[in-house]
Enzyme design. Sequence first.
Site, PDB file in Angstrom:
ATOM      1  N   TRP A   1       0.041  64.624 -12.034  1.00 54.32           N
ATOM      2  CA  TRP A   1       1.438  65.071 -12.057  1.00 54.32           C
ATOM      3  C   TRP A   1       1.513  66.183 -13.091  1.00 54.32           C
ATOM      4  O   TRP A   1       1.090  65.987 -14.232  1.00 54.32           O
ATOM      5  CB  TRP A   1       2.309  63.878 -12.461  1.00 54.32           C
ATOM      6  CG  TRP A   1       3.773  64.144 -12.558  1.00 54.32           C
ATOM      7  CD1 TRP A   1       4.570  64.770 -11.644  1.00 54.32           C
ATOM      8  CD2 TRP A   1       4.638  63.757 -13.646  1.00 54.32           C
ATOM      9  NE1 TRP A   1       5.862  64.791 -12.086  1.00 54.32           N
ATOM     10  CE2 TRP A   1       5.938  64.183 -13.312  1.00 54.32           C
ATOM     11  CE3 TRP A   1       4.436  63.097 -14.855  1.00 54.32           C
ATOM     12  CZ2 TRP A   1       7.038  63.964 -14.140  1.00 54.32           C
ATOM     13  CZ3 TRP A   1       5.526  62.870 -15.684  1.00 54.32           C
ATOM     14  CH2 TRP A   1       6.805  63.297 -15.328  1.00 54.32           C
TER      15      TRP A   1
ATOM     16  N   ASP B   1       0.139  55.195 -16.794  1.00 56.80           N
ATOM     17  CA  ASP B   1       1.441  55.704 -16.372  1.00 56.80           C
ATOM     18  C   ASP B   1       1.766  55.001 -15.051  1.00 56.80           C
ATOM     19  O   ASP B   1       1.066  55.189 -14.054  1.00 56.80           O
ATOM     20  CB  ASP B   1       1.368  57.224 -16.188  1.00 56.80           C
ATOM     21  CG  ASP B   1       2.740  57.802 -15.846  1.00 56.80           C
ATOM     22  OD1 ASP B   1       3.738  57.048 -15.863  1.00 56.80           O
ATOM     23  OD2 ASP B   1       2.814  59.013 -15.560  1.00 56.80           O
TER      24      ASP B   1
ATOM     25  N   LYS C   1      11.862  55.508  -9.277  1.00 56.81           N
ATOM     26  CA  LYS C   1      11.548  55.371  -7.845  1.00 56.81           C
ATOM     27  C   LYS C   1      11.839  53.961  -7.352  1.00 56.81           C
ATOM     28  O   LYS C   1      12.506  53.787  -6.335  1.00 56.81           O
ATOM     29  CB  LYS C   1      10.069  55.706  -7.583  1.00 56.81           C
ATOM     30  CG  LYS C   1       9.498  56.872  -8.358  1.00 56.81           C
ATOM     31  CD  LYS C   1      10.170  58.178  -8.035  1.00 56.81           C
ATOM     32  CE  LYS C   1       9.521  59.401  -8.668  1.00 56.81           C
ATOM     33  NZ  LYS C   1       9.324  59.455 -10.106  1.00 56.81           N
TER      34      LYS C   1
HETATM   35  N1  PLP Z   1       4.618  59.818 -13.961  1.00 56.53           N
HETATM   36  C1  PLP Z   1       4.336  60.229 -12.728  1.00 56.53           C
HETATM   37  C2  PLP Z   1       2.937  60.137 -12.244  1.00 56.53           C
HETATM   38  C3  PLP Z   1       5.345  60.713 -11.902  1.00 56.53           C
HETATM   39  O1  PLP Z   1       5.044  61.106 -10.660  1.00 56.53           O
HETATM   40  C4  PLP Z   1       6.657  60.775 -12.387  1.00 56.53           C
HETATM   41  C5  PLP Z   1       7.732  61.320 -11.559  1.00 56.53           C
HETATM   42  O2  PLP Z   1       7.593  62.039 -10.635  1.00 56.53           O
HETATM   43  C6  PLP Z   1       6.894  60.318 -13.680  1.00 56.53           C
HETATM   44  C7  PLP Z   1       5.855  59.853 -14.448  1.00 56.53           C
HETATM   45  C8  PLP Z   1       8.196  60.282 -14.377  1.00 56.53           C
HETATM   46  O3  PLP Z   1       9.345  60.219 -13.702  1.00 56.53           O
HETATM   47  P1  PLP Z   1      10.661  59.788 -14.464  1.00 56.53           P
HETATM   48  O4  PLP Z   1      10.640  60.439 -15.806  1.00 56.53           O
HETATM   49  O5  PLP Z   1      11.745  60.284 -13.599  1.00 56.53           O
HETATM   50  O6  PLP Z   1      10.600  58.306 -14.561  1.00 56.53           O
END
Ligand code: PLP
Length: 336
Positions: free
Chosen positions: A68, A149, A185
């Site tokens: 990401w 993560d 999500k």
């Molecule tokens: N980590 C990964 C791998 C992700 O794909 C995302 C969101 O797309 C996130 C973390 C963090 O998303 P959020 O800050 O909206 O929880």
Amino acid sequence: MEYLPMGGSIKMIDESLKLAYGEDSEFINDKRIAAVQALSGTGACRLFADFQRRFLPDSQIYIPTPTWSNHHNIWRDAQVPQRTFTYYHPESRGLDFAGLMDDIKNAPNGSFFLLHACAHNPTGVDPTEEQWREISYQFKVKNHFPFFDMAYQGFASGDPERDAKAIRIFLEDGHQIGCAQSYAKNMGLYGQRAGCLSILCEDEMQAVAVKSQLQQIARPMYSNPPVHGSLVVSIILNDPELKSLWLKEVKGMADRIIGMRKALKENLEQLGSPLSWDHITNQIGMFCYSGMTPEQVDRLTNEYHIYMTRNGRISMAGVTTGNVAYLANAIHEMFA
Ligand code: PLP
């Protein structure tokens, strides 16, 4: 809508730890986990990166290739030097397990590694359970620190328990771990910024100290985390009836995506595509790493008004029974 404490909602943290570490986790009972509510998954990663920078200023973070894209920004802005490790195998559109293991072995002892707990973004490629066991073993040999993560718990298999398997394997093997959780999500709480950062410590005393330091980092950054999303999370997870409804809905979402993967593959095969599309169904979670080039993605956008990231990553959540045939046809044209 009063302020939460600096570390966030205790109820929400308690429920989050049960999801990640297991309902009857000995580590929860022994109070060995330092945890704070975080600004969703991004905030959890950033807090950890800042903690790493403050207390281990000479450390680096190993990040998978690809990942990401925000991971790079997060650790860059926290001023933690980054290294990458092999993850994806473009030819097979699967895991480069040999390359991954080599990079784990070749990293200096005691390195920090960022691992996607499940439903790897952007590739949708996860190690098998057996491979996770081998990774965990090698981490032990090298005394590496795994930071998980977990942004998609429940989205890979439809079952949040199963999706926590990698973490549970590392716990069984006696690792201390870090974990970023997001409810963006799996509860659809994107804009509520509901998440949790946890660090499994040596003992309760260390956990108290680590939590206190995490709060010290949070205080000048945002004071305290948002309250509304944390209430949604803790109310749902605390109530057995609501929790089972949520689990059913998570499964419904994951199953729909799995169904769309099958449909996309079948549509491509029916069009007579001579290429192998097995990766569409082998990959897991919200994304399909299609293997299309940036030029092909641009053509899809300009000629078919189909939108995806230029690395060829399809968000399977956007594929429906109504548009899957159109999508398959357009992809087929790209390879004609
Ligand atoms: N980590 C990964 C791998 C992700 O794909 C995302 C969101 O797309 C996130 C973390 C963090 O998303 P959020 O800050 O909206 O929880």
